[in-house]
Scaffold this motif. Structure first.
Motif, PDB file in Angstrom:
ATOM      1  N   TRP A  33       0.647  -1.138   0.061  1.00 44.17           N
ATOM      2  CA  TRP A  33       0.181  -0.071   0.098  1.00 44.17           C
ATOM      3  C   TRP A  33       1.088   1.201   0.009  1.00 44.17           C
ATOM      4  CZ3 TRP A  33      -3.631   1.044   4.842  1.00 44.17           C
ATOM      5  CH2 TRP A  33      -4.353   2.244   4.511  1.00 44.17           C
TER       6      TRP A  33
ATOM      7  N   ASP B 179      -2.169  -1.033  -5.391  1.00 48.20           N
ATOM      8  CA  ASP B 179      -2.937  -0.869  -4.274  1.00 48.20           C
ATOM      9  C   ASP B 179      -3.608   0.471  -4.574  1.00 48.20           C
ATOM     10  OD1 ASP B 179      -4.449  -0.546  -1.550  1.00 48.20           O
ATOM     11  OD2 ASP B 179      -2.558  -1.648  -0.720  1.00 48.20           O
ATOM     12  N   ILE B 180      -4.857   1.115  -3.555  1.00 51.41           N
ATOM     13  CA  ILE B 180      -5.521   2.306  -3.660  1.00 51.41           C
ATOM     14  C   ILE B 180      -4.709   3.434  -4.497  1.00 51.41           C
ATOM     15  CG2 ILE B 180      -7.405   1.731  -2.361  1.00 51.41           C
ATOM     16  CD1 ILE B 180      -6.126   3.177  -0.236  1.00 51.41           C
TER      17      ILE B 180
ATOM     18  N   TRP C 244     -12.108   4.960   1.703  1.00 46.87           N
ATOM     19  CA  TRP C 244     -11.072   5.493   1.228  1.00 46.87           C
ATOM     20  C   TRP C 244     -11.374   6.985   0.831  1.00 46.87           C
ATOM     21  CZ3 TRP C 244      -7.808   3.427   4.495  1.00 46.87           C
ATOM     22  CH2 TRP C 244      -7.447   1.994   4.491  1.00 46.87           C
TER      23      TRP C 244
ATOM     24  N   TRP D  37      -7.731  -7.659  -7.057  1.00 48.26           N
ATOM     25  CA  TRP D  37      -8.072  -8.178  -5.715  1.00 48.26           C
ATOM     26  C   TRP D  37      -9.166  -7.333  -5.346  1.00 48.26           C
ATOM     27  CZ3 TRP D  37      -4.765  -5.531  -1.424  1.00 48.26           C
ATOM     28  CH2 TRP D  37      -3.849  -4.856  -2.012  1.00 48.26           C
TER      29      TRP D  37
ATOM     30  N   ASP E 272     -11.465  -5.772  -2.486  1.00 48.89           N
ATOM     31  CA  ASP E 272     -11.070  -5.420  -1.071  1.00 48.89           C
ATOM     32  C   ASP E 272     -12.367  -4.640  -0.428  1.00 48.89           C
ATOM     33  OD1 ASP E 272      -9.638  -5.027   1.121  1.00 48.89           O
ATOM     34  OD2 ASP E 272      -8.582  -3.342   0.619  1.00 48.89           O
TER      35      ASP E 272
ATOM     36  N   ARG F 261     -11.257 -10.054  -0.250  1.00 42.92           N
ATOM     37  CA  ARG F 261     -10.849 -10.158   1.422  1.00 42.92           C
ATOM     38  C   ARG F 261     -12.051 -10.761   1.872  1.00 42.92           C
ATOM     39  NH1 ARG F 261      -9.393  -4.843   4.803  1.00 42.92           N
ATOM     40  NH2 ARG F 261     -11.619  -4.587   4.842  1.00 42.92           N
TER      41      ARG F 261
ATOM     42  N   TRP G 188      -7.244 -13.744   0.224  1.00 43.78           N
ATOM     43  CA  TRP G 188      -6.216 -13.648   1.026  1.00 43.78           C
ATOM     44  C   TRP G 188      -6.539 -13.378   2.564  1.00 43.78           C
ATOM     45  CZ3 TRP G 188      -7.958  -8.915  -0.945  1.00 43.78           C
ATOM     46  CH2 TRP G 188      -7.881  -7.811   0.108  1.00 43.78           C
TER      47      TRP G 188
ATOM     48  N   ASP H 247      -5.813  -8.243   6.698  1.00 48.14           N
ATOM     49  CA  ASP H 247      -4.713  -7.492   7.554  1.00 48.14           C
ATOM     50  C   ASP H 247      -4.018  -8.084   8.440  1.00 48.14           C
ATOM     51  OD1 ASP H 247      -5.403  -5.948   5.378  1.00 48.14           O
ATOM     52  OD2 ASP H 247      -6.388  -4.400   6.414  1.00 48.14           O
TER      53      ASP H 247
ATOM     54  N   PHE I  95       1.174  -7.613   7.255  1.00 44.89           N
ATOM     55  CA  PHE I  95       0.943  -6.324   6.639  1.00 44.89           C
ATOM     56  C   PHE I  95       1.145  -4.912   7.631  1.00 44.89           C
ATOM     57  CE2 PHE I  95      -3.039  -3.327   6.480  1.00 44.89           C
ATOM     58  CZ  PHE I  95      -2.764  -2.983   5.116  1.00 44.89           C
TER      59      PHE I  95
ATOM     60  N   HIS J  43       3.096  -8.222   1.150  1.00 40.75           N
ATOM     61  CA  HIS J  43       2.273  -7.221   1.007  1.00 40.75           C
ATOM     62  C   HIS J  43       2.445  -6.502   2.476  1.00 40.75           C
ATOM     63  CE1 HIS J  43      -0.852  -4.190   0.373  1.00 40.75           C
ATOM     64  NE2 HIS J  43      -1.639  -4.889   1.060  1.00 40.75           N
TER      65      HIS J  43
END
Ligand code: GLC
Length: 692
Positions: A171, A199-200, A273, A307, A309, A406, A419, A422, A455, A480
């Motif tokens: 991330w 990632d984001i 986010w 992925w 999330d 997730r 996965w 976190d 993580f 990650h």
């Protein structure tokens, strides 16, 4: 044999693919009690009974003794006191002197599993909805029960072969230049690599299906460059859609009424986010189709994997809960904050995220009826994964795409992997990673792994190295880390060469690992099994919590303790230990069944091959497409001739045929010498040990 029992009006979940008539006899094994809209199922445990299952969860392989609750939660602190994490996999397997059965609670709402927690010798499982189907599964072994169950829920997702390569993620990778640097860091040092997760940070203002044109000015060109280097880019997609005028996904979703709504018919607004966001009603087929087709925006740039999330869904706050918190603050503004009011103020804000009240504020459309979210909460992430997978199929039906999510529910195992969320850079989470593998496999999730290195929190050189030694075996092998933690790419550390050497073992074992994965997926078997499944009559093996069986031929026993230079291992039968330092540097020790302390330097990892079995080992490669599967060494400890079948295919065909992909290998033993043959293969049998 599987029997189905219905209670109330079960809400369809999509978990089960076989239609079974509903029994009208009482459900066996359990005492059933219906009270205040809830249904409870109780039974008494004998001293030696064990309970397996519950897929992705905290605690060990044997789940007896704890209280769990099926309620998908965005909770990054996977401590032992937790009742669950991101997934709800409501399968339990009971094994004891007089018990051998599985039970699946097909219920999309909250279910509590008191597995000897309130009282050591009693189990009480409570469906809070009271509307569910219960499946009782009986067969003559734990392995056979799982296989029956897997037949009920349908074939597991098949990832492309490249997805078995090492993947780097963080991330915080914000520009194409930064990703190129990461790739270079690996390639320059010959650390194998097949993918980089985006990632984001790649998005424009955290908006799904967009990318920041300043940071990634030519995504298609960048992707093409990466493909030249045998690297796949794997962008993240979040469940929440940013509320913003002029953002096409948001505008179309609003116009067509695709977002979940409140009781007053207005779209529900929650924050993730990007701040205020809308949430697609993934439980609707038309919404899944729309959202699934949105992935095209990135697929058209050459992307082949994603992925999913924040799909529990995670909620930082809702408009309503935020207003309530500010009201509390306003009311307390002029107070002398004391024990009561100081905590009231703190809690008003601390409890904003993922607040149970928020999950009662919005509704889904299920079979034309409005259903309040909390009744079907655990389906949300699974339906998002389904949306993506169906979108990929419409985009190119001939090709396998990578998808891991997730949040999940059983049923999503047909559409993608998962996965393990976190985790933290804690040794305890390395062990938990191992323990989750067989539990997830029972529930059909074969393509899985944890964030290697951890993580959250800062990792350490030894922790990452030891974690990679487990990651070598997990189908998803991804390093990650969270924003703000120390750099975690293997090449950042002084012991990067040791890490590289360990990663090379993954690539050398890949023909075996892929073969076992695909056989397991195509035959409804597990890739990882607790020892209890393979050695049901061995009381020591049954209780082993830190070793697991891998495929038909191996057992793994990683080191998961800080500063340890070895570990205790129990061998339930004679095995050959391969002590790997790299793909080409290993030693072989035949070992009889029993207890051992095994010396393992931090640079060494063991693999145990059952006596009488052989496995293949390829030459090292730096990416999956570079593995030469036609030139293999065989490793094993045998007394007589052995035949094995290896599965292989092109790695991306969507309808692989088990029979067509199998190659028979025969190993012949003559005196002190072994020779091997297999169609189209060059085989070396020098590392096969013969006899005592
Ligand atoms: C969530 C994910 C994590 C990701 C982060 C930022 O916490 O679980 O993997 O890095 O969001 O997108």
């Amino acid at each position: 044999m599987i029997r189905r029992y219905d209670f109330g009006s079960p809400i369809p979940t999509g978990a089960v693919v076989r239609t079974l008539a509903c029994e009208n006899t009482p459900v066996p094994f359990f005492q059933v009690e219906a009270k205040e809209g809830q249904v409870s199922f109780s039974l008494t445990l004998d001293r030696d009974d064990m309970i397996f299952g519950l897929g992705e969860n905290v605690r060990g392989i044997n789940k007896r003794g704890h209280l769990f609750r099926a309620w998908n939660s965005d909770d990054f602190s996977h401590t032992e006191n937790k009742a669950g994490i991101y997934a709800s996999h409501n399968l339990l397997l009971f094994s004891g002197k007089d018990k051998l059965f599985g039970v699946y609670f097909d219920d999309p709402g909250a279910v509590t599993f008191d597995l000897g927690y309130t009282q050591q010798d009693s189990v009480r499982i409570t469906s809070e909805n009271g509307n569910l189907s219960v499946y009782i599964i009986e067969a003559d072994s734990l392995t056979a029960i799982c296989k029956e169950f897997r037949g009920l829920i349908g074939r597991s997702y098949l990832p492309p072969k490249w997805a078995f390569g090492y993947i780097q993620s963080r991330w915080g990778y914000s520009t194409d230049e930064e990703v190129r640097e990461i790739v270079k860091g690996h390639r320059d040092r010959h650390i194998p690599l097949d993918g980089v997760c985006m990632d984001i940070d790649y998005m424009e203002d955290y908006k799904d299906f967009t990318w920041d044109k300043k940071k990634f000015p030519d995504l298609r060109g960048f992707n093409d460059d990466m493909r030249q280097e045998h690297i796949r880019l794997i962008p993240i997609i979040d469940a929440g859609v940013k509320q913003q005028d002029g953002y096409d996904t948001c505008e179309e979703g609003l116009e067509k009424g695709y977002f979940v709504k409140k009781a007053d018919g207005k779209p529900f607004v929650g924050a993730v986010w990007p701040g205020r966001s809308y949430f697609p009603d993934f439980l609707r087929e038309d919404v899944r189709q729309w959202f699934g087709d949105e992935y095209r925006k990135l697929l058209d740039q050459g992307v082949e994997g994603f992925w999913n999330d924040m799909n529990e869904p995670a909620l930082f706050y809702s408009e309503e809960s935020l207003a309530d918190a500010f009201q509390v603050a306003d009311e307390l503004r002029h107070e002398n904050l004391d024990i009561r009011s100081a905590f009231a103020l703190k809690d008003a804000f601390a409890n904003l995220s993922n607040n149970p009240e928020d999950y009662k504020r919005f509704y889904h459309q299920v079979e034309g009826k409005a259903v309040r979210h909390d009744k079907v909460h655990n389906l949300y992430g699974a339906c998002m994964t389904q949306a993506a997978a169906e979108g990929f199929r419409r985009y190119d039906a001939s090709k396998r795409f990578l998808m891991f999510s997730r949040a999940s529910f059983i049923g999503a195992h047909r559409y993608g992997g998962v996965w393990q969320g976190d985790n933290n850079a804690w040794w305890a989470h390395l062990k938990m990673n191992l323990q989750m593998m067989p539990s997830l496999n029972m529930c059909g999730f074969l393509y899985t792994g944890a964030d290697l290195g951890g993580f959250g929190c800062n990792t350490t050189e030894d922790l990452l190295l030891r974690w990679l030694q487990l990651g070598v075996f997990t189908p998803l092998m991804r390093n990650h880390a969270a924003q703000g933690t120390r750099d975690q790419e293997a090449f950042r550390f002084s012991n990067w060469a040791d890490m590289r050497n360990i990663i090379t073992v993954r690539y050398a074992l890949l023909p075996y690992l892929y073969s076992e994965f695909m056989k397991a997926a195509l035959q409804d078997d597990m890739l990882f099994r607790p020892l209890a499944f393979d050695y049901p009559d061995d009381d020591t093996a049954r209780r082993v919590e830190d070793q697991v069986m891998l495929g038909a031929d191996c057992m793994i026993a990683p080191v998961y303790e800080q500063n340890a230079r070895g570990r205790h291992v129990y061998l339930p039968e004679d095995m050959l230990m391969v002590r790997f330092r790299s793909a080409e540097d290993y030693d072989l020790t035949p070992m009889e069944a029993g207890h051992y302390w095994i010396e393992l330097d931090t640079t060494e990892m063991p693999l145990f091959i059952r006596r009488g079995h052989v496995i293949p080992l390829a030459k090292p490669a730096e990416y999956v497409e570079g593995i030469d599967e036609s030139d293999l060494k065989l490793l094993g400890w045998v007394d007589k001739d052995v035949s094995i079948t290896l599965y292989s295919d092109d790695g991306y065909t969507t309808s692989p045929c088990l029979e067509k992909g199998l190659t028979a290998i025969t190993l012949q033993v003559q005196g002190e010498k072994a020779t091997a043959q297999g169609h189209g293969l060059t085989l070396h049998a020098d590392d096969v040990i013969i006899g005592d």
